[in-house]
Design a protein around this motif. Structure first.
Motif, short mmCIF file in Angstrom:
data_model
loop_
_atom_site.label_atom_id
_atom_site.label_comp_id
_atom_site.label_asym_id
_atom_site.label_seq_id
_atom_site.Cartn_x
_atom_site.Cartn_y
_atom_site.Cartn_z
N PRO A 155 0.92 -1.05 -0.13
CA PRO A 155 -0.07 -0.09 0.00
C PRO A 155 0.88 1.36 -0.01
CG PRO A 155 -0.24 -0.94 2.22
CD PRO A 155 0.39 -1.91 1.41
N ASP A 156 0.43 2.29 -0.68
CA ASP A 156 1.09 3.44 -0.71
C ASP A 156 0.50 4.32 0.36
OD1 ASP A 156 -1.61 4.43 -1.67
OD2 ASP A 156 -0.96 4.79 -3.81
N LEU A 157 0.87 5.76 0.66
CA LEU A 157 0.68 6.36 1.88
C LEU A 157 -1.06 6.59 1.78
CD1 LEU A 157 1.02 8.20 4.03
CD2 LEU A 157 1.43 10.22 2.69
N GLN A 158 -1.64 6.89 0.49
CA GLN A 158 -3.00 7.09 0.46
C GLN A 158 -3.64 6.17 0.80
OE1 GLN A 158 -4.83 8.38 -3.20
NE2 GLN A 158 -6.66 8.64 -2.26
N GLN A 159 -3.55 4.65 0.53
CA GLN A 159 -3.89 3.33 0.94
C GLN A 159 -3.69 3.29 2.40
OE1 GLN A 159 -1.71 1.20 -2.32
NE2 GLN A 159 -3.94 0.83 -3.25
N LYS A 160 -2.69 3.61 2.79
CA LYS A 160 -2.32 3.38 4.44
C LYS A 160 -3.40 4.03 5.17
CE LYS A 160 2.60 1.70 3.90
NZ LYS A 160 3.70 2.16 4.26
N ALA A 161 -3.53 5.23 4.85
CA ALA A 161 -4.35 6.17 5.58
C ALA A 161 -5.67 5.62 5.66
CB ALA A 161 -4.53 7.61 4.93
N GLN A 162 -6.32 5.07 4.47
CA GLN A 162 -7.63 4.45 4.55
C GLN A 162 -7.62 3.09 5.26
OE1 GLN A 162 -9.74 4.55 0.78
NE2 GLN A 162 -8.42 5.85 -0.06
N ILE A 163 -6.62 2.16 5.32
CA ILE A 163 -6.24 1.04 6.33
C ILE A 163 -6.26 1.39 7.60
CG2 ILE A 163 -4.75 -0.72 6.75
CD1 ILE A 163 -3.89 -0.57 3.71
N VAL A 164 -5.61 2.32 8.04
CA VAL A 164 -5.71 3.06 9.33
C VAL A 164 -7.11 3.42 9.64
CG1 VAL A 164 -5.21 4.91 10.79
CG2 VAL A 164 -3.30 3.81 9.71
N GLN A 165 -7.85 3.92 9.10
CA GLN A 165 -9.26 4.26 9.14
C GLN A 165 -10.22 3.21 9.12
OE1 GLN A 165 -9.65 8.28 9.23
NE2 GLN A 165 -10.65 7.33 10.76
N ASN A 166 -9.91 2.28 8.46
CA ASN A 166 -10.68 0.95 8.44
C ASN A 166 -10.58 0.32 9.87
OD1 ASN A 166 -11.96 1.35 5.85
ND2 ASN A 166 -10.40 0.10 4.83
N ALA A 167 -9.14 0.29 10.30
CA ALA A 167 -8.85 -0.55 11.44
C ALA A 167 -9.38 0.25 12.74
CB ALA A 167 -7.40 -0.56 11.65
N VAL A 168 -9.53 1.58 12.73
CA VAL A 168 -10.00 2.44 13.66
C VAL A 168 -11.27 2.21 14.03
CG1 VAL A 168 -10.53 4.81 14.39
CG2 VAL A 168 -7.94 4.43 13.53
N LYS A 169 -12.10 1.88 12.91
CA LYS A 169 -13.45 1.86 12.70
C LYS A 169 -13.91 0.52 13.52
CE LYS A 169 -17.61 0.85 10.03
NZ LYS A 169 -18.42 0.58 8.63
N VAL A 170 -13.14 -0.47 13.27
CA VAL A 170 -13.26 -1.85 14.00
C VAL A 170 -12.96 -1.80 15.54
CG1 VAL A 170 -12.26 -4.28 14.26
CG2 VAL A 170 -12.42 -3.09 11.72
N ALA A 171 -11.71 -0.98 15.68
CA ALA A 171 -11.49 -0.85 17.37
C ALA A 171 -12.57 -0.02 17.86
CB ALA A 171 -9.96 0.04 17.38
N HIS A 172 -13.09 0.89 17.20
CA HIS A 172 -14.14 1.71 17.94
C HIS A 172 -15.19 0.94 18.06
CE1 HIS A 172 -13.05 6.00 16.51
NE2 HIS A 172 -12.21 5.66 17.25
N ALA A 173 -15.75 -0.09 17.41
CA ALA A 173 -16.75 -1.05 17.16
C ALA A 173 -16.70 -2.08 18.34
CB ALA A 173 -16.93 -1.85 16.10
N VAL A 174 -15.56 -2.27 18.99
CA VAL A 174 -15.23 -3.31 19.95
C VAL A 174 -15.10 -2.50 21.43
CG1 VAL A 174 -14.81 -4.99 18.48
CG2 VAL A 174 -12.89 -3.76 19.62
N GLY A 175 -15.36 -1.05 21.34
CA GLY A 175 -14.99 -0.31 22.70
C GLY A 175 -13.56 0.37 22.93
N VAL A 176 -12.82 0.56 21.80
CA VAL A 176 -11.45 1.20 22.00
C VAL A 176 -11.65 2.68 21.58
CG1 VAL A 176 -9.19 1.17 21.30
CG2 VAL A 176 -10.09 -0.97 21.58
N GLU A 177 -11.89 3.46 22.78
CA GLU A 177 -12.38 4.36 22.14
C GLU A 177 -11.42 5.48 21.30
OE1 GLU A 177 -13.83 6.84 25.60
OE2 GLU A 177 -15.39 5.57 26.28
#
Length: 301
Positions: free
Chosen positions: A149-171
């Motif tokens: 992944p390039d930088l733009q893709q990494k930024a979206q990969i991070v945002q995707n992972a943050v969504k998952v973490a939020h979903a299980v209670g990691v604020e």
């Protein structure tokens, strides 16, 4: 939070529906059976009906007329993928699950422009690990979808992972972009990308988390190791999300945790209209159940 907590969270609502493409597999039916026992979801199973029902009669007869099981006959894997994806597209299901079917076949249906599940975001793999000695789930991304992944893709990969973490209670998850060193080195692209991701986070371009890097693995997850290296920031050694630089390093880290550390894991593909459970035949039934729980929790976020 551990994976048992995740299962309890997924089982707390009664409107979850999982569409399974090519469900006539003992491993898949075992996971479905475990999820039914946990009252986690209803299932729409797509496959050759004769083969599917014969397998149920032999191994899980109580599922044949279960009120939470719906079956639909399809003639082959391609039709199973299309039917399962269409069920999610039409909001008849909120999670898609890969059964005994090639990954390429189900992803082709997911990416179909007419009835697929694309949202314009990068699709990425997020794994939640329960590791002995850690008081939190550790998320690893992306170990299965994006090759380099390039930088733009990494930024979206991070945002995707943050969504998952939020979903299980990691604020406010701490994201560690992994590299070999903690200093920015123009000859090492992962360090440049890490520095850019930190800047994007500070400027509000990547939200809902704190990004701290570049950082080596030991200093991302061990406060003691970080302090030995002189890293004394408030997030040193306390990463929740490990962002790997490429698919090779992600694959090695994932399998090292499973086979060396005996970690428990659940994983999901995110970035589509609904979470996708993309397990392999080598995954245990427990891992498949964990993955279903992670997907269901994510679908609610």
């Amino acid at each position: 939070m551990n994976l048992n907590d995740l299962i309890r969270q997924a089982s707390s609502s009664d409107d979850n529906v999982v569409a399974v493409a090519s469900a006539a597999s003992l491993e898949v039916l075992e996971a479905v059976n475990l999820a039914i026992e946990q009252d986690m979801a209803s299932f729409r199973l797509y496959d050759d009906e004769h083969k599917l029902k014969e397998m149920m009669v032999m191994h899980y007869p109580h599922l044949l007329h279960h009120p939470k099981i719906y079956t639909q006959h399809v003639k082959d894997d391609q039709q199973a993928a299309i039917a399962a994806v269409k069920a999610v597209h039409l909001n008849e299901a909120n999670v898609l699950m890969k059964g005994h079917i090639p990954t390429a076949v189900i992803l082709k249906a997911v990416l179909n422009p007419d009835f697929g599940l694309r949202t314009g975001s990068v699709l990425s793999h997020v794994a939640a690990f329960e590791i002995n000695g850690f008081d939190r789930l550790i998320f690893v991304t992306d170990a299965a979808m994006n090759i380099a992944p390039d930088l733009q893709q990494k930024a979206q990969i991070v945002q995707n992972a943050v969504k998952v973490a939020h979903a299980v209670g990691v604020e406010t998850p701490v994201v560690a972009p992994l590299a070999a060193v903690e200093t920015v080195n123009p000859s090492m692209q992962p360090t440049l990308d890490a520095a850019a991701l930190v800047a994007m986070n500070i400027r509000g371009q990547i939200k809902g988390c704190v990004i701290d890097g570049p950082v080596a693995l030991d200093n991302a997850i061990s406060v003691e190791a970080a302090h030995h290296k002189g890293l004394t920031g408030p997030h040193a050694g306390q990463a929740d999300i490990l962002l790997v630089p490429n698919i090779e390093s992600g694959n090695i880290l994932y399998k090292s945790l499973v086979y060396f550390a005996r970690a428990k894991v659940g994983a999901v593909i995110v970035g589509a209209k609904a979470p996708i459970v993309l397990t392999s035949r080598s995954d245990s039934a427990e891992s498949k159940l964990n993955s279903l729980a992670l997907a269901i929790c994510t679908s609610k976020n």
